[in-house]
Design a protein around this motif. Sequence first.
Motif, PDB file in Angstrom:
ATOM      1  N   SER A  66       0.796  -1.236   0.011  1.00 27.53           N
ATOM      2  CA  SER A  66       0.019  -0.040  -0.133  1.00 27.53           C
ATOM      3  C   SER A  66       0.839   1.214  -0.094  1.00 27.53           C
ATOM      4  N   THR A  67       0.125   2.446   0.157  1.00 27.12           N
ATOM      5  CA  THR A  67       0.979   3.608   0.001  1.00 27.12           C
ATOM      6  C   THR A  67       0.978   4.314   1.350  1.00 27.12           C
TER       7      THR A  67
ATOM      8  N   ALA B 100      -2.922  -1.609  -2.761  1.00 27.74           N
ATOM      9  CA  ALA B 100      -4.194  -1.176  -2.260  1.00 27.74           C
ATOM     10  C   ALA B 100      -3.958   0.080  -1.995  1.00 27.74           C
ATOM     11  N   LEU B 101      -4.850   0.850  -2.691  1.00 24.06           N
ATOM     12  CA  LEU B 101      -5.063   2.444  -2.721  1.00 24.06           C
ATOM     13  C   LEU B 101      -6.059   2.762  -1.591  1.00 24.06           C
TER      14      LEU B 101
ATOM     15  N   LEU C 185      -8.106   5.755  -0.986  1.00 20.88           N
ATOM     16  CA  LEU C 185      -8.391   6.901  -1.618  1.00 20.88           C
ATOM     17  C   LEU C 185      -8.534   8.048  -0.757  1.00 20.88           C
TER      18      LEU C 185
ATOM     19  N   ASP D 255      -2.393  13.611  -3.201  1.00 15.89           N
ATOM     20  CA  ASP D 255      -2.769  12.094  -3.127  1.00 15.89           C
ATOM     21  C   ASP D 255      -3.229  11.410  -4.681  1.00 15.89           C
TER      22      ASP D 255
ATOM     23  N   PHE E 201      -1.843   8.143  -6.761  1.00 13.81           N
ATOM     24  CA  PHE E 201      -2.724   7.346  -7.162  1.00 13.81           C
ATOM     25  C   PHE E 201      -2.831   7.464  -8.804  1.00 13.81           C
ATOM     26  N   ASP E 202      -2.984   8.280  -9.545  1.00 12.78           N
ATOM     27  CA  ASP E 202      -3.067   8.403 -10.988  1.00 12.78           C
ATOM     28  C   ASP E 202      -1.572   7.815 -11.548  1.00 12.78           C
TER      29      ASP E 202
ATOM     30  N   ARG F 298      -1.883   4.124 -11.242  1.00  9.55           N
ATOM     31  CA  ARG F 298      -2.840   3.485 -11.979  1.00  9.55           C
ATOM     32  C   ARG F 298      -2.225   3.110 -13.478  1.00  9.55           C
TER      33      ARG F 298
ATOM     34  N   LEU G  55      -4.891  -4.396  -8.700  1.00 12.00           N
ATOM     35  CA  LEU G  55      -5.147  -3.247  -8.221  1.00 12.00           C
ATOM     36  C   LEU G  55      -6.333  -3.061  -7.345  1.00 12.00           C
TER      37      LEU G  55
ATOM     38  N   GLU H  60      -8.957  -0.469  -4.894  1.00 11.74           N
ATOM     39  CA  GLU H  60      -9.039   0.694  -4.658  1.00 11.74           C
ATOM     40  C   GLU H  60     -10.223   0.854  -3.499  1.00 11.74           C
TER      41      GLU H  60
ATOM     42  N   GLU I 280     -12.587   3.630  -0.890  1.00  9.89           N
ATOM     43  CA  GLU I 280     -12.982   5.155  -0.538  1.00  9.89           C
ATOM     44  C   GLU I 280     -12.659   5.181   0.909  1.00  9.89           C
TER      45      GLU I 280
END
Length: 411
Positions: free
Chosen positions: A274-275, A336-337, A339, A358, A362-363, A366, A375, A377, A379
């Motif tokens: 993850s990020t 895993a993002l 968002l 952010d 993420f862009d 992707r 991937l 994602e 919310e």
Amino acid sequence: MSVVIVGTLDTKAEEIGFARDVVEAQGVDVHVVDTGVVGEPGFEAETSASDVAEAAGTTLEELQEEADRGEAMEAMGNGAAEIAQRLHDEGVLDGVLGLGGSGNTSIATTAMRALPVGVPKLMVSTMASGDTEPYVGSQDIMMLYSVADIEGLNQLSRQVIANAALAMVGMVANEPDVEVEDRPTIGITMFGVTTPCVQTARERLEEKGYETIVFHATGTGGRAMESLVEEGVIDGVLDVTTTEWADELVGGVLNAGPDRLEAAGDEGIPQVVSTGALDMVNFGPRESVPEAFEGRTFHVHNPQVTLMRTTPEENAELGEIIAEKLNAATGPTALALPLGGVSAIDVEGEDFHDPEADAALFDALRSSLDDDVELLEMETDVNDEAFATTLAETLDEYMRDTGHGPASDGV
């Protein structure tokens, strides 16, 4: 039982001999490895300096003729590491003790870092009260400050060296009663700002029958995890907190080097990444932040730690780097993002909340990820319980699909 003592017998024979005598008086064998280059040894070692140089692919005579201290220290360190590994494999090394100044500290700790975690390692050094990271690295090396220089025996040096020798005897003579369970092991990375996520994910994984080892993503933590992956200690990785790459890119103090995020992929073991905490770069006290960064957004985490918000441009580059690392993986890999925010202070109302930054991260991820990387994602922010549960369940699925999962679910 046998203790290996690494030291320069041309300059520290008296002190090394004293340490040897203390250890042997406790009924423990000693194997001395001589790493001296300049002069004649004060006594004959079980492994001579010539043997150490030969193990490094050179000769003692060549090192003496070249008279390059830096080159000699590097060679003797590499040779001592080879010797230490061999002695450990042969069952001759149960623990390793080093004595010295900056030179032998470098040599002896190089040997120590070549040994597995759990082998007792103790370095008595004049360098132990300063920055010990170059010596300790990501290994379980204990460093004891010598107080006085290690130059002759006196009331201070005798006490310090004797304490170190007795401590080593205590470690090798008393095998700890550590419970070792035959469960697949998951390495997890954590920061303070990703702690709730890691706690939830760890609990879920342990409920499913895994053992977990959590690493603080402080540079050495990430390197330690990847080293244990390479050693085969870790069977799967939940890389929640990849913040060390922000420090590597921007110039923070907690970087883990350019190879971070490669070990799991190279070994082909399951990983879910993850990020976490990519919104920040780490520095020391506020006044230690380089002037070049003035005008940026900062968060004083505590008097010793200052965090700097990453920019959209930096995050876009981070996304490309991380995608490149994950694309090269040979095992099942997911990204895993979260968002809703990548850390506890990257949510609405907190100092580092920056949807634009952010989004750049993420862009870039992707657009750069290969189809082989799953991937995910959500919310939510990184610390949401649902996000943490998804991470754990995804990794569990990968582990079981590849035959690395528990034999049965934990209770």
